[in-house]
Each structure stands twice: as structure tokens, then as C-alpha cells.
Design an enzyme around this catalytic site. Structure first.
Site, short mmCIF file in Angstrom:
data_model
loop_
_atom_site.label_atom_id
_atom_site.label_comp_id
_atom_site.label_asym_id
_atom_site.label_seq_id
_atom_site.Cartn_x
_atom_site.Cartn_y
_atom_site.Cartn_z
N CYS A 31 35.86 50.60 30.09
CA CYS A 31 37.06 51.40 30.64
C CYS A 31 36.75 51.46 32.26
O CYS A 31 35.70 52.49 32.49
CB CYS A 31 37.26 52.61 29.92
N CYS A 34 36.78 55.28 33.44
CA CYS A 34 35.41 55.95 32.99
C CYS A 34 34.28 55.38 33.72
O CYS A 34 33.45 56.65 34.00
CB CYS A 34 35.04 55.36 31.77
#
Length: 102
Positions: A31, A34
Site C-alpha cells: 500500500c 501506508c
């Protein structure tokens, strides 16, 4: 102190039984947003000994992600006394994450 890897085996001890507020970061290595939040979360963990910071990899801990109804990552949750007191989805700047902890 750095962020703690949280899994279903240590969740109760590290989160539910914590005497400190806990910032939980639900993330995954693939991600992009993230990865933007990781250094911020680690910095918060180092700079705030009065807060426990935990990271939960949603790929490795789908049960915990489901328990928190995580639909989008990164998702941040603040826990106090075993209860969710604040949450946000998506990458957030440090100032906004710290504001969640107040």
C-alpha cells in the site's frame, strides 16, 4: 520506543490491557499511502513514550482487520481502556495523527 507488531496472539496484552493510549496503524506492505505513514507513525512512537504504537499488517491479520471493520488502508485507531476513541482512514500528516490522540 518503536512501534510494536500487533497480531492476534499479543492483541489482548498489548492493546486491550494497555495502561497507555494505543495508536493502531492498519497497513500492508503493498500500500503506497501506508508507506507514506510508516515514518510518521515510527516518529510518533519514538517521541511519545506515554503512547503505545502498534502496527497491524492486514494481510497477516485479517481477523483483526475484520474486527475493526477496516475497509481501507491505512486506517488509524486510537484505543483507550480497550475502547476505540478515535479513528481515521487514509494517509494523515503528523499533526493530524497527534490531534487524534488528545
Amino acid at each position: 520506543m518503536s512501534a510494536i507488531h500487533i497480531n492476534k496472539n499479543n492483541f489482548n496484552k498489548e492493546v486491550m490491557e494497555s495502561d497507555k493510549p494505543v495508536l493502531l496503524d492498519f497497513w500492508a506492505p503493498w500500500c503506497g499511502p501506508c508507506r507514506m505513514v510508516v515514518p510518521i507513525v515510527e516518529e510518533i512512537a519514538r517521541e511519545n513514550p506515554d503512547i503505545k504504537v502498534g502496527k497491524i499488517n492486514v494481510d497477516e491479520e485479517p481477523e483483526l482487520a475484520s474486527q475493526f471493520k477496516v475497509m481501507s488502508i491505512p486506517s488509524l485507531f486510537v484505543m483507550k481502556d480497550g475502547k476505540i476513541v478515535n479513528q481515521s482512514m487514509g494517509a494523515q500528516p503528523k499533526k493530524q495523527i497527534l490531534a487524534m490522540l488528545k
